[in-house]
Design a protein around this motif. Structure first.
Motif, PDB file in Angstrom:
ATOM      1  N   PHE A 122       3.581 -14.114  18.360  1.00  0.00           N
ATOM      2  CA  PHE A 122       4.554 -15.153  18.711  1.00  0.00           C
ATOM      3  C   PHE A 122       4.897 -15.093  20.203  1.00  0.00           C
ATOM      4  CE2 PHE A 122       8.940 -16.224  19.663  1.00  0.00           C
ATOM      5  CZ  PHE A 122       8.991 -17.554  19.247  1.00  0.00           C
ATOM      6  N   LEU A 123       5.162 -13.896  20.704  1.00  0.00           N
ATOM      7  CA  LEU A 123       5.538 -13.750  22.124  1.00  0.00           C
ATOM      8  C   LEU A 123       4.396 -14.119  23.068  1.00  0.00           C
ATOM      9  CD1 LEU A 123       7.812 -10.665  22.892  1.00  0.00           C
ATOM     10  CD2 LEU A 123       8.337 -13.094  23.034  1.00  0.00           C
ATOM     11  N   ALA A 124       3.168 -13.761  22.671  1.00  0.00           N
ATOM     12  CA  ALA A 124       2.011 -14.127  23.503  1.00  0.00           C
ATOM     13  C   ALA A 124       1.953 -15.651  23.635  1.00  0.00           C
ATOM     14  CB  ALA A 124       0.727 -13.589  22.879  1.00  0.00           C
ATOM     15  N   GLY A 125       2.159 -16.347  22.522  1.00  0.00           N
ATOM     16  CA  GLY A 125       2.190 -17.811  22.553  1.00  0.00           C
ATOM     17  C   GLY A 125       3.333 -18.337  23.396  1.00  0.00           C
ATOM     18  N   HIS A 126       4.480 -17.680  23.283  1.00  0.00           N
ATOM     19  CA  HIS A 126       5.681 -18.074  24.029  1.00  0.00           C
ATOM     20  C   HIS A 126       5.425 -17.998  25.541  1.00  0.00           C
ATOM     21  CE1 HIS A 126      10.012 -18.449  24.842  1.00  0.00           C
ATOM     22  NE2 HIS A 126       9.892 -17.432  25.657  1.00  0.00           N
ATOM     23  N   PHE A 127       4.697 -16.976  25.964  1.00  0.00           N
ATOM     24  CA  PHE A 127       4.419 -16.794  27.398  1.00  0.00           C
ATOM     25  C   PHE A 127       3.076 -17.392  27.825  1.00  0.00           C
ATOM     26  CE2 PHE A 127       7.628 -13.388  26.864  1.00  0.00           C
ATOM     27  CZ  PHE A 127       8.493 -13.776  27.883  1.00  0.00           C
ATOM     28  N   GLY A 128       2.415 -18.057  26.876  1.00  0.00           N
ATOM     29  CA  GLY A 128       1.164 -18.738  27.215  1.00  0.00           C
ATOM     30  C   GLY A 128       0.019 -17.818  27.556  1.00  0.00           C
ATOM     31  N   CYS A 129      -0.045 -16.664  26.882  1.00  0.00           N
ATOM     32  CA  CYS A 129      -1.202 -15.799  27.122  1.00  0.00           C
ATOM     33  C   CYS A 129      -1.941 -15.514  25.812  1.00  0.00           C
ATOM     34  CB  CYS A 129      -0.804 -14.497  27.840  1.00  0.00           C
ATOM     35  SG  CYS A 129       0.311 -13.422  26.959  1.00  0.00           S
ATOM     36  N   GLU A 130      -3.187 -15.131  25.943  1.00  0.00           N
ATOM     37  CA  GLU A 130      -4.007 -14.809  24.774  1.00  0.00           C
ATOM     38  C   GLU A 130      -3.649 -13.403  24.279  1.00  0.00           C
ATOM     39  OE1 GLU A 130      -6.227 -16.955  23.466  1.00  0.00           O
ATOM     40  OE2 GLU A 130      -5.661 -18.410  25.014  1.00  0.00           O
ATOM     41  N   LEU A 131      -3.875 -13.164  22.981  1.00  0.00           N
ATOM     42  CA  LEU A 131      -3.650 -11.816  22.454  1.00  0.00           C
ATOM     43  C   LEU A 131      -4.559 -10.798  23.149  1.00  0.00           C
ATOM     44  CD1 LEU A 131      -3.049 -12.298  18.635  1.00  0.00           C
ATOM     45  CD2 LEU A 131      -1.556 -11.096  20.222  1.00  0.00           C
ATOM     46  N   SER A 132      -5.716 -11.247  23.589  1.00  0.00           N
ATOM     47  CA  SER A 132      -6.639 -10.346  24.300  1.00  0.00           C
ATOM     48  C   SER A 132      -6.066  -9.881  25.640  1.00  0.00           C
ATOM     49  CB  SER A 132      -7.977 -11.050  24.540  1.00  0.00           C
ATOM     50  OG  SER A 132      -7.779 -12.218  25.322  1.00  0.00           O
ATOM     51  N   GLU A 133      -5.027 -10.585  26.116  1.00  0.00           N
ATOM     52  CA  GLU A 133      -4.393 -10.237  27.398  1.00  0.00           C
ATOM     53  C   GLU A 133      -3.125  -9.396  27.200  1.00  0.00           C
ATOM     54  OE1 GLU A 133      -5.512 -14.101  30.116  1.00  0.00           O
ATOM     55  OE2 GLU A 133      -4.043 -14.410  28.528  1.00  0.00           O
ATOM     56  N   THR A 134      -2.961  -8.861  25.980  1.00  0.00           N
ATOM     57  CA  THR A 134      -1.757  -8.073  25.683  1.00  0.00           C
ATOM     58  C   THR A 134      -2.103  -6.605  25.431  1.00  0.00           C
ATOM     59  OG1 THR A 134      -1.853  -8.445  23.275  1.00  0.00           O
ATOM     60  CG2 THR A 134      -0.666 -10.087  24.598  1.00  0.00           C
ATOM     61  N   ILE A 135      -1.119  -5.742  25.712  1.00  0.00           N
ATOM     62  CA  ILE A 135      -1.210  -4.306  25.416  1.00  0.00           C
ATOM     63  C   ILE A 135      -0.042  -3.964  24.494  1.00  0.00           C
ATOM     64  CG2 ILE A 135      -1.133  -1.953  26.368  1.00  0.00           C
ATOM     65  CD1 ILE A 135      -2.060  -3.067  29.044  1.00  0.00           C
ATOM     66  N   ALA A 136      -0.276  -3.126  23.501  1.00  0.00           N
ATOM     67  CA  ALA A 136       0.801  -2.626  22.644  1.00  0.00           C
ATOM     68  C   ALA A 136       0.759  -1.104  22.664  1.00  0.00           C
ATOM     69  CB  ALA A 136       0.633  -3.138  21.223  1.00  0.00           C
ATOM     70  N   VAL A 137       1.933  -0.483  22.784  1.00  0.00           N
ATOM     71  CA  VAL A 137       2.025   0.986  22.860  1.00  0.00           C
ATOM     72  C   VAL A 137       2.985   1.491  21.791  1.00  0.00           C
ATOM     73  CG1 VAL A 137       2.334   2.955  24.410  1.00  0.00           C
ATOM     74  CG2 VAL A 137       1.852   0.701  25.385  1.00  0.00           C
ATOM     75  N   GLY A 138       2.550   2.478  20.980  1.00  0.00           N
ATOM     76  CA  GLY A 138       3.437   2.983  19.940  1.00  0.00           C
ATOM     77  C   GLY A 138       3.038   4.359  19.444  1.00  0.00           C
ATOM     78  N   ASP A 139       3.798   4.855  18.443  1.00  0.00           N
ATOM     79  CA  ASP A 139       3.550   6.216  17.940  1.00  0.00           C
ATOM     80  C   ASP A 139       3.570   6.323  16.424  1.00  0.00           C
ATOM     81  OD1 ASP A 139       6.394   7.729  16.990  1.00  0.00           O
ATOM     82  OD2 ASP A 139       6.601   5.898  18.142  1.00  0.00           O
ATOM     83  N   SER A 140       4.148   5.317  15.727  1.00  0.00           N
ATOM     84  CA  SER A 140       4.323   5.426  14.275  1.00  0.00           C
ATOM     85  C   SER A 140       3.532   4.367  13.524  1.00  0.00           C
ATOM     86  CB  SER A 140       5.804   5.290  13.913  1.00  0.00           C
ATOM     87  OG  SER A 140       6.524   6.407  14.358  1.00  0.00           O
ATOM     88  N   TRP A 141       3.526   4.498  12.198  1.00  0.00           N
ATOM     89  CA  TRP A 141       2.749   3.560  11.391  1.00  0.00           C
ATOM     90  C   TRP A 141       3.308   2.139  11.489  1.00  0.00           C
ATOM     91  CZ3 TRP A 141      -1.915   3.317  10.388  1.00  0.00           C
ATOM     92  CH2 TRP A 141      -2.432   2.446   9.444  1.00  0.00           C
ATOM     93  N   ASN A 142       4.605   1.994  11.764  1.00  0.00           N
ATOM     94  CA  ASN A 142       5.168   0.644  11.902  1.00  0.00           C
ATOM     95  C   ASN A 142       4.659  -0.058  13.162  1.00  0.00           C
ATOM     96  OD1 ASN A 142       6.753   2.409  13.568  1.00  0.00           O
ATOM     97  ND2 ASN A 142       8.349   0.888  13.654  1.00  0.00           N
ATOM     98  N   ASP A 143       3.895   0.655  13.983  1.00  0.00           N
ATOM     99  CA  ASP A 143       3.311   0.055  15.189  1.00  0.00           C
ATOM    100  C   ASP A 143       1.878  -0.431  14.959  1.00  0.00           C
ATOM    101  OD1 ASP A 143       5.535   0.634  16.956  1.00  0.00           O
ATOM    102  OD2 ASP A 143       4.925   2.730  16.882  1.00  0.00           O
ATOM    103  N   HIS A 144       1.310  -0.121  13.791  1.00  0.00           N
ATOM    104  CA  HIS A 144      -0.132  -0.362  13.647  1.00  0.00           C
ATOM    105  C   HIS A 144      -0.487  -1.844  13.710  1.00  0.00           C
ATOM    106  CE1 HIS A 144      -1.159  -1.821   9.521  1.00  0.00           C
ATOM    107  NE2 HIS A 144       0.002  -1.320   9.205  1.00  0.00           N
ATOM    108  N   GLU A 145       0.390  -2.720  13.176  1.00  0.00           N
ATOM    109  CA  GLU A 145       0.065  -4.159  13.216  1.00  0.00           C
ATOM    110  C   GLU A 145      -0.032  -4.666  14.653  1.00  0.00           C
ATOM    111  OE1 GLU A 145       2.141  -3.691   9.187  1.00  0.00           O
ATOM    112  OE2 GLU A 145       2.597  -3.015  11.211  1.00  0.00           O
ATOM    113  N   MET A 146       0.864  -4.181  15.512  1.00  0.00           N
ATOM    114  CA  MET A 146       0.803  -4.696  16.893  1.00  0.00           C
ATOM    115  C   MET A 146      -0.327  -4.044  17.688  1.00  0.00           C
ATOM    116  SD  MET A 146       4.036  -3.396  19.174  1.00  0.00           S
ATOM    117  CE  MET A 146       4.355  -1.669  19.552  1.00  0.00           C
TER     118      MET A 146
END
Length: 268
Positions: free
Chosen positions: A198-222
């Motif tokens: 949703f946020l990528a669309g909001h800012f007009g960028c492709e998902l391929s242009e995004t980075i996600a950083v996390g540590d737990s299983w609740n981060d796996h989708e992003m």
């Protein structure tokens, strides 16, 4: 060229002393100066997350409640929201009462439980969150809109409970763990991955242009949705397995290292 980076808070952005280090803070500022949207993606309530976001000088929408609420920091405008379906809220409360489980819920960014206990007290201390007790959960809590419900218990027990709740509540909910002893229940579209999309669309960028950083299983989708999924060195093994890159730990400025490497390109 990456245009958006979404960063988890606990055990990712903040170290074990619950602080954003000056080095990581500088990296965030440098990424923003380079034209990259820096946002947070957390299971925390908005009130708790926005305090950290403001402290780091961010002024963009942030992803909270595991993705069930995306809200602007500047004017607090809600951009995306998904509430746990009422039928699921009622069933979950009834199940937890019958099985004597600690269940807490969020209404209007306030934390509620049907009784006070050590789990609630410790949780509120951990997240610096005030809580409210409402014994009449059936009439006062169930009818309200809630973005997230949380059960606190022994990790092994929660692993057994998870499939039972999936069967009880059906496909209308998303169930995940943010910490080994926290089982969280949101709307089925309340995931960090969908919120990142949703946020990528909001800012007009492709998902391929995004980075996600996390540590737990609740981060796996992003991490799976992002163009580049980064796991912390202190992440759970399952998350490291699906990540595109494993950075340093949260106590070694792992977020800064990821920004330096993939956005600022100052390290090899």
């Amino acid at each position: 060229m990456y245009k958006l980076i979404a960063i988890d808070i606990d055990d990712t952005l903040i170290n074990d002393d619950k602080e954003v280090t000056p080095a990581t803070q500088t990296a965030l500022e440098q990424a923003v100066a380079a034209g990259v949207v820096v946002t947070l993606a957390t299971g925390r309530a908005y009130a708790s997350a926005q305090a950290i976001a403001r402290q780091t000088g961010l002024n963009v929408p942030i992803i909270t409640y595991q993705g069930a609420l995306v809200k602007n920091l500047m004017d607090e405008k809600v951009l995306y929201e998904r509430y746990v379906p009422q039928d699921a809220v009622r069933k979950l409360f009834q199940y937890c009462v019958e099985h004597d489980l600690h269940l807490q819920t969020y209404i209007d960014d306030k934390l509620y439980a049907r009784e006070e206990n050590q789990k609630l007290i410790e949780y509120s201390q951990l997240n610096r969150t005030q809580y409210f007790i409402e014994p009449d959960w059936e009439n006062k809590l169930v009818p309200q809109k809630t973005p997230k419900m949380l059960i606190i218990d022994d990790p092994a027990y929660l692993d057994e409970l998870s499939p039972i709740l999936r069967e009880l509540l059906g496909n209308s909910v998303h169930i995940t763990k943010s910490k080994p002893h926290f089982l969280e229940i949101m709307h089925s579209e309340g995931t960090k991955g969908i919120a990142l999309e949703f946020l990528a669309g909001h800012f007009g960028c492709e998902l391929s242009e995004t980075i996600a950083v996390g540590d737990s299983w609740n981060d796996h989708e992003m991490l799976e949705a992002a163009g580049l999924g980064v796991a912390m060195a202190n992440a759970i093994p399952a998350l490291k397995e699906i990540a595109d890159f494993v950075t340093l730990s949260n106590n070694e400025d792992g977020v800064k290292y990821a920004i330096d490497k993939f956005i600022l390109k100052t390290v090899e």
